[in-house]
Design a protein around this motif. Structure first.
Motif, short mmCIF file in Angstrom:
data_model
loop_
_atom_site.label_atom_id
_atom_site.label_comp_id
_atom_site.label_asym_id
_atom_site.label_seq_id
_atom_site.Cartn_x
_atom_site.Cartn_y
_atom_site.Cartn_z
N SER A 1 -4.40 19.26 -5.92
CA SER A 1 -3.93 18.32 -6.74
C SER A 1 -3.21 17.02 -6.21
O SER A 1 -2.73 17.20 -4.94
N THR A 2 -3.29 16.01 -6.87
CA THR A 2 -2.97 14.72 -6.21
C THR A 2 -1.91 14.01 -7.24
O THR A 2 -2.43 13.80 -8.36
N VAL A 3 -0.88 13.55 -6.84
CA VAL A 3 0.34 12.88 -7.71
C VAL A 3 0.27 11.59 -7.13
O VAL A 3 0.53 11.28 -6.00
N VAL A 4 0.08 10.33 -8.04
CA VAL A 4 0.15 9.09 -7.58
C VAL A 4 1.41 8.29 -8.04
O VAL A 4 1.57 8.36 -9.34
N THR A 5 2.33 7.89 -7.24
CA THR A 5 3.35 7.17 -7.69
C THR A 5 3.13 5.72 -7.11
O THR A 5 2.24 5.40 -6.26
N PRO A 6 3.99 4.81 -7.55
CA PRO A 6 3.66 3.56 -7.03
C PRO A 6 4.08 3.21 -5.46
O PRO A 6 3.43 2.53 -4.67
N GLU A 7 4.67 4.30 -4.74
CA GLU A 7 5.05 4.15 -3.49
C GLU A 7 4.24 5.44 -2.71
O GLU A 7 4.21 5.22 -1.29
N VAL A 8 4.03 6.55 -2.99
CA VAL A 8 3.35 7.57 -2.54
C VAL A 8 2.33 8.25 -3.14
O VAL A 8 2.47 8.58 -4.56
N GLU A 9 1.28 8.50 -2.66
CA GLU A 9 0.16 9.40 -3.08
C GLU A 9 0.37 10.71 -2.36
O GLU A 9 -0.02 10.57 -1.15
N LEU A 10 0.56 11.78 -3.07
CA LEU A 10 0.75 13.18 -2.45
C LEU A 10 -0.29 13.85 -2.76
O LEU A 10 -0.45 14.32 -3.98
N THR A 11 -1.20 14.64 -2.03
CA THR A 11 -1.97 15.56 -2.43
C THR A 11 -1.51 17.07 -1.87
O THR A 11 -1.34 17.06 -0.59
N ALA A 12 -1.68 17.91 -2.70
CA ALA A 12 -1.34 19.41 -2.44
C ALA A 12 -2.58 20.11 -2.16
O ALA A 12 -3.34 20.01 -3.28
N VAL A 13 -2.65 20.85 -1.22
CA VAL A 13 -3.96 21.51 -0.87
C VAL A 13 -3.68 22.93 -0.41
O VAL A 13 -3.08 23.14 0.45
N ALA A 14 -4.38 24.15 -0.97
CA ALA A 14 -4.16 25.40 -0.71
C ALA A 14 -5.27 25.70 0.49
O ALA A 14 -6.43 25.28 0.45
N MET A 32 0.84 -1.25 -0.13
CA MET A 32 -0.02 -0.13 -0.06
C MET A 32 0.90 1.06 0.04
O MET A 32 1.88 1.48 0.77
N ALA A 33 0.55 2.27 -0.60
CA ALA A 33 1.33 3.47 -0.90
C ALA A 33 1.10 4.37 0.36
O ALA A 33 -0.11 4.33 0.94
N LEU A 34 2.02 5.14 0.53
CA LEU A 34 1.84 6.16 1.60
C LEU A 34 1.12 7.21 1.36
O LEU A 34 1.14 7.67 0.02
N LYS A 35 0.13 7.64 2.06
CA LYS A 35 -0.85 8.58 1.60
C LYS A 35 -0.31 10.05 2.41
O LYS A 35 -0.32 9.95 3.65
N ALA A 36 -0.14 10.83 1.81
CA ALA A 36 0.69 12.17 2.19
C ALA A 36 0.00 13.24 1.56
O ALA A 36 -0.70 13.30 0.72
N ALA A 37 0.29 14.61 2.37
CA ALA A 37 -0.39 15.63 1.94
C ALA A 37 0.51 16.71 2.25
O ALA A 37 1.46 16.87 3.21
N PHE A 38 0.56 18.07 1.36
CA PHE A 38 1.20 19.20 1.55
C PHE A 38 0.13 20.39 1.61
O PHE A 38 -0.66 20.34 0.63
N ILE A 39 0.16 21.16 2.80
CA ILE A 39 -0.83 22.09 2.81
C ILE A 39 -0.21 23.52 2.59
O ILE A 39 0.90 23.65 3.63
N PHE A 40 -0.48 24.24 1.75
CA PHE A 40 0.07 25.44 1.78
C PHE A 40 -0.73 26.63 1.66
O PHE A 40 -2.06 26.70 1.47
N LEU A 41 -0.22 27.80 2.11
CA LEU A 41 -1.08 29.05 2.51
C LEU A 41 -0.83 30.00 1.42
O LEU A 41 0.06 30.34 0.71
N ALA A 42 -2.29 30.48 0.76
CA ALA A 42 -2.38 31.63 -0.31
C ALA A 42 -3.54 32.30 -0.10
O ALA A 42 -4.71 31.62 0.22
N PRO A 43 -3.45 33.35 -0.67
CA PRO A 43 -4.85 34.00 -0.36
C PRO A 43 -5.88 33.84 -1.45
O PRO A 43 -5.55 33.33 -2.59
N ASN A 44 -7.13 33.97 -1.27
CA ASN A 44 -8.29 33.79 -2.27
C ASN A 44 -8.30 32.46 -2.76
O ASN A 44 -8.25 32.36 -3.98
N VAL A 45 -8.19 31.15 -2.11
CA VAL A 45 -8.28 29.99 -2.50
C VAL A 45 -9.40 29.34 -2.06
O VAL A 45 -9.99 29.63 -0.77
N ASP A 46 -9.57 28.39 -2.51
CA ASP A 46 -10.75 27.36 -2.24
C ASP A 46 -10.14 26.12 -2.42
O ASP A 46 -9.64 25.36 -3.43
N PRO A 47 -9.97 25.26 -1.15
CA PRO A 47 -9.48 24.23 -0.89
C PRO A 47 -10.11 23.00 -1.65
O PRO A 47 -9.03 22.12 -2.27
#
Length: 102
Positions: free
Chosen positions: A21-34, A1-16
Motif C-alpha cells: 500500500s502507498t500513502v502520498v502526502t505533499p512531502e512524503v510518498e510511503l509504501t508499505a510492503v509485506a 520532489m517528495a521523499l520516496k520511502a518504504a516500510f518493509i514488514f514481516l508476516a507469514p503467507n504474504v505476497d509482496p
C-alpha cells in the motif's frame, strides 16, 4: 520532489505484490510492503530501490542479521533504518534472526 520511502514488514503467507500500500502526502510518498522472510525482503528492497525509494525502514521483526542483509542488498542506494524490539510480538516474542537465520 517528495521523499520516496518504504516500510518493509514481516508476516507469514504474504505476497509482496498484493500486500502493498502507498500513502502520498505533499512531502512524503510511503509504501508499505509485506515479506514472508529475509530472502523475500531482499527482493522487495531491490525492487523498491529500482522504483526510486530513498529510505527503507524495517519492522521490528528484523534482527541485526536481517537488517545487515537489507543494507548489503541495497548497496548504499537507499538509507536503511530499523524499528527495534528485543522480541517482536508478531513473531512469538522472537527476533527474525532466530526464525529466519542470518
Amino acid at each position: 520532489m517528495a521523499l520516496k520511502a518504504a516500510f518493509i514488514f514481516l508476516a507469514p503467507n504474504v505476497d509482496p505484490a498484493k500486500h502493498r500500500s502507498t500513502v502520498v502526502t505533499p512531502e512524503v510518498e510511503l509504501t508499505a510492503v509485506a515479506a514472508c522472510d529475509y530472502t523475500e525482503a531482499e527482493k522487495v528492497a531491490q525492487t523498491l530501490v529500482a522504483e526510486g525509494v530513498q529510505a527503507i525502514e524495517l519492522c521490528g521483526g528484523f534482527g541485526n542479521a536481517g537488517t545487515a542483509r537489507i543494507v548489503k542488498v541495497v548497496a548504499g542506494k537507499a538509507a536503511v533504518g530499523t524499528v527495534r524490539f528485543d522480541g517482536h510480538p508478531g513473531l512469538g516474542g522472537k527476533s527474525g534472526d532466530e526464525i529466519f537465520g542470518g
